[in-house]
Design a protein around this motif. Structure first.
Motif, PDB file in Angstrom:
ATOM      1  N   UNK A 114       0.934  -1.069   0.040  1.00  0.00           N
ATOM      2  CA  UNK A 114       0.076  -0.070  -0.014  1.00  0.00           C
ATOM      3  C   UNK A 114       0.754   1.273   0.155  1.00  0.00           C
ATOM      4  N   UNK A 115       0.203   2.200  -0.686  1.00  0.00           N
ATOM      5  CA  UNK A 115       0.805   3.693  -0.625  1.00  0.00           C
ATOM      6  C   UNK A 115      -0.222   4.697  -0.135  1.00  0.00           C
ATOM      7  N   UNK A 116      -0.045   5.102   1.213  1.00  0.00           N
ATOM      8  CA  UNK A 116      -1.251   6.047   1.743  1.00  0.00           C
ATOM      9  C   UNK A 116      -0.469   7.208   2.269  1.00  0.00           C
ATOM     10  N   UNK A 117      -1.273   8.215   2.504  1.00  0.00           N
ATOM     11  CA  UNK A 117      -0.917   9.292   3.198  1.00  0.00           C
ATOM     12  C   UNK A 117      -0.880   9.287   4.559  1.00  0.00           C
ATOM     13  N   UNK A 118      -1.573   8.400   5.156  1.00  0.00           N
ATOM     14  CA  UNK A 118      -1.666   8.179   6.618  1.00  0.00           C
ATOM     15  C   UNK A 118      -2.521   7.098   6.635  1.00  0.00           C
ATOM     16  N   UNK A 119      -1.917   5.851   7.192  1.00  0.00           N
ATOM     17  CA  UNK A 119      -2.731   4.582   7.204  1.00  0.00           C
ATOM     18  C   UNK A 119      -3.136   4.493   8.680  1.00  0.00           C
ATOM     19  N   UNK A 120      -4.556   4.389   8.773  1.00  0.00           N
ATOM     20  CA  UNK A 120      -5.165   4.336  10.147  1.00  0.00           C
ATOM     21  C   UNK A 120      -5.712   2.934  10.350  1.00  0.00           C
ATOM     22  N   UNK A 121      -5.650   2.024   9.427  1.00  0.00           N
ATOM     23  CA  UNK A 121      -5.882   0.470   9.587  1.00  0.00           C
ATOM     24  C   UNK A 121      -5.962  -0.171   8.254  1.00  0.00           C
ATOM     25  N   UNK A 122      -5.529  -1.346   8.413  1.00  0.00           N
ATOM     26  CA  UNK A 122      -5.563  -2.395   7.338  1.00  0.00           C
ATOM     27  C   UNK A 122      -6.393  -3.404   7.551  1.00  0.00           C
ATOM     28  N   UNK A 123      -7.445  -3.625   6.566  1.00  0.00           N
ATOM     29  CA  UNK A 123      -8.305  -4.929   6.802  1.00  0.00           C
ATOM     30  C   UNK A 123      -8.216  -5.911   5.846  1.00  0.00           C
ATOM     31  N   UNK A 124      -8.418  -7.034   5.988  1.00  0.00           N
ATOM     32  CA  UNK A 124      -8.440  -8.199   5.376  1.00  0.00           C
ATOM     33  C   UNK A 124      -9.844  -8.790   5.192  1.00  0.00           C
ATOM     34  N   UNK A 125     -10.340  -8.978   4.295  1.00  0.00           N
ATOM     35  CA  UNK A 125     -11.678  -9.775   4.021  1.00  0.00           C
ATOM     36  C   UNK A 125     -11.712 -10.934   3.087  1.00  0.00           C
ATOM     37  N   UNK A 126     -12.627 -11.780   3.077  1.00  0.00           N
ATOM     38  CA  UNK A 126     -12.634 -12.804   2.430  1.00  0.00           C
ATOM     39  C   UNK A 126     -14.307 -12.785   1.539  1.00  0.00           C
ATOM     40  N   UNK A 127     -14.061 -12.817   0.331  1.00  0.00           N
ATOM     41  CA  UNK A 127     -15.149 -12.823  -0.280  1.00  0.00           C
ATOM     42  C   UNK A 127     -15.510 -14.302  -1.354  1.00  0.00           C
ATOM     43  N   UNK A 128     -16.738 -14.954  -1.090  1.00  0.00           N
ATOM     44  CA  UNK A 128     -17.007 -16.016  -1.698  1.00  0.00           C
ATOM     45  C   UNK A 128     -17.816 -15.561  -2.881  1.00  0.00           C
ATOM     46  N   UNK A 129     -17.989 -16.412  -4.064  1.00  0.00           N
ATOM     47  CA  UNK A 129     -18.624 -16.183  -5.016  1.00  0.00           C
ATOM     48  C   UNK A 129     -20.086 -15.938  -4.880  1.00  0.00           C
ATOM     49  N   UNK A 130     -20.678 -14.898  -5.216  1.00  0.00           N
ATOM     50  CA  UNK A 130     -22.076 -14.553  -5.275  1.00  0.00           C
ATOM     51  C   UNK A 130     -22.427 -13.904  -3.677  1.00  0.00           C
ATOM     52  N   UNK A 131     -21.345 -13.573  -2.847  1.00  0.00           N
ATOM     53  CA  UNK A 131     -21.509 -13.034  -1.612  1.00  0.00           C
ATOM     54  C   UNK A 131     -20.762 -11.797  -1.280  1.00  0.00           C
ATOM     55  N   UNK A 132     -21.208 -11.092  -0.215  1.00  0.00           N
ATOM     56  CA  UNK A 132     -20.507  -9.944   0.137  1.00  0.00           C
ATOM     57  C   UNK A 132     -18.998 -10.289   0.759  1.00  0.00           C
ATOM     58  N   UNK A 133     -18.323  -9.140   0.974  1.00  0.00           N
ATOM     59  CA  UNK A 133     -17.001  -9.342   1.746  1.00  0.00           C
ATOM     60  C   UNK A 133     -17.171  -9.738   3.077  1.00  0.00           C
ATOM     61  N   UNK A 134     -16.558 -10.728   3.315  1.00  0.00           N
ATOM     62  CA  UNK A 134     -16.673 -11.234   5.006  1.00  0.00           C
ATOM     63  C   UNK A 134     -15.515 -10.762   5.840  1.00  0.00           C
ATOM     64  N   UNK A 135     -15.555 -10.029   6.877  1.00  0.00           N
ATOM     65  CA  UNK A 135     -14.414  -9.466   7.797  1.00  0.00           C
ATOM     66  C   UNK A 135     -13.559 -10.564   8.301  1.00  0.00           C
ATOM     67  N   UNK A 136     -12.244 -10.386   8.170  1.00  0.00           N
ATOM     68  CA  UNK A 136     -11.328 -11.555   8.872  1.00  0.00           C
ATOM     69  C   UNK A 136     -10.312 -10.675   9.899  1.00  0.00           C
ATOM     70  N   UNK A 137      -9.680  -9.444   9.513  1.00  0.00           N
ATOM     71  CA  UNK A 137      -8.735  -9.098  10.291  1.00  0.00           C
ATOM     72  C   UNK A 137      -8.719  -7.670  10.174  1.00  0.00           C
ATOM     73  N   UNK A 138      -8.313  -6.696  11.429  1.00  0.00           N
ATOM     74  CA  UNK A 138      -7.981  -5.388  11.230  1.00  0.00           C
ATOM     75  C   UNK A 138      -6.595  -5.397  11.928  1.00  0.00           C
TER      76      UNK A 138
END
Lengths: 109, 115
Positions: free
Chosen positions: A25-49
């Motif tokens: 990542x290249x950001x001006x000020x990171x406040x948090x990085x999130x990982x999500x998992x997305x299965x086909x036909x579904x919305x992203x599911x939260x994993x980690x912050x």
């Protein structure tokens, strides 16, 4: 401009074959990085912050780590049910999430 | 606890027709987001609400897109008229409070196909 790049675009593993996904990542000020998992036909599911360099979080076969420039999602001894697209996102200004394009993981039995 | 609810799940329309999507966030979540996700890409924010107020709509194409959250709970996103390039998945998300550390929880999305 904030940028999030995930690699590889696609990854095919055999069951039990450990590997890592990358999110740089290249950001001006990171406040948090999130990982999500997305299965086909579904919305992203939260994993980690993750909030600061050096932080690590684990959940079952997944472990996320963070440095000042990138995050890794380590998958240990994956199973076919771990097959999904894994999305990385950064929190920058306000409450906006900027997503990468994802890594499509396939785990073959 | 019920998650974010969206309807319809699928919609097929012809170009130039109007379309509307509905979202009900997780109970008690004051912040609501609409995202658009094109095939093979990550979601992109369209608009963010804090209660009834749209606090970030800078990426909403206002010539054809509109959104409302009248009572600070459920929300509707509308496209009028739809164009071929609007085919995508429209995702709704919610979080408990606004803030950079607050986790966003996503609904299943509405898959729109414009013919």
């Amino acid at each position: 401009e904030d940028q999030v790049t995930q690699s590889p675009e696609a990854l095919r593993l055999q069951e039990g074959e450990s590997s890592s996904l990358n999110c740089s990542y290249t950001v001006s000020g990171l406040r948090g990085l999130f990982w999500y998992r997305q299965d086909p036909g579904k919305g992203p599911e939260f994993l980690f912050t993750l909030y600061s360099a050096g932080e690590e979080k684990e959940k079952e076969r997944l472990k996320a780590t963070l440095t000042k420039k990138e995050s890794f999602l380590h998958i240990t001894a994956p199973k076919p049910e771990d097959s999904a697209t894994y999305l990385c996102a950064v929190h920058t200004s306000g409450s906006r999430l900027t997503f990468g394009e994802g890594t499509q993981l396939t785990v073959n039995p | 606890e019920a998650g974010v609810v969206q309807s319809p799940r699928y919609k097929i329309i012809e170009k130039k027709q109007p379309v509307a999507f509905w979202c009900n966030p997780i109970s008690g979540h004051n912040t609501l987001y609409w995202y658009r996700q094109n095939l093979g890409q990550g979601p992109e924010l369209l608009i963010r609400y804090e209660n009834e107020e749209a606090v970030d709509d800078s990426q909403l194409p206002k010539d054809r897109f509109s959104a409302e959250r009248l009572k600070g709970v459920d929300s509707t996103l509308k496209i009028q008229p739809a164009e071929l390039g609007d085919s995508a998945v429209y995702l709704c998300a919610s979080s408990l409070i606004p803030g950079h550390q607050e986790t966003q929880y996503f609904g299943p999305g509405t898959r729109l196909l414009v013919l």
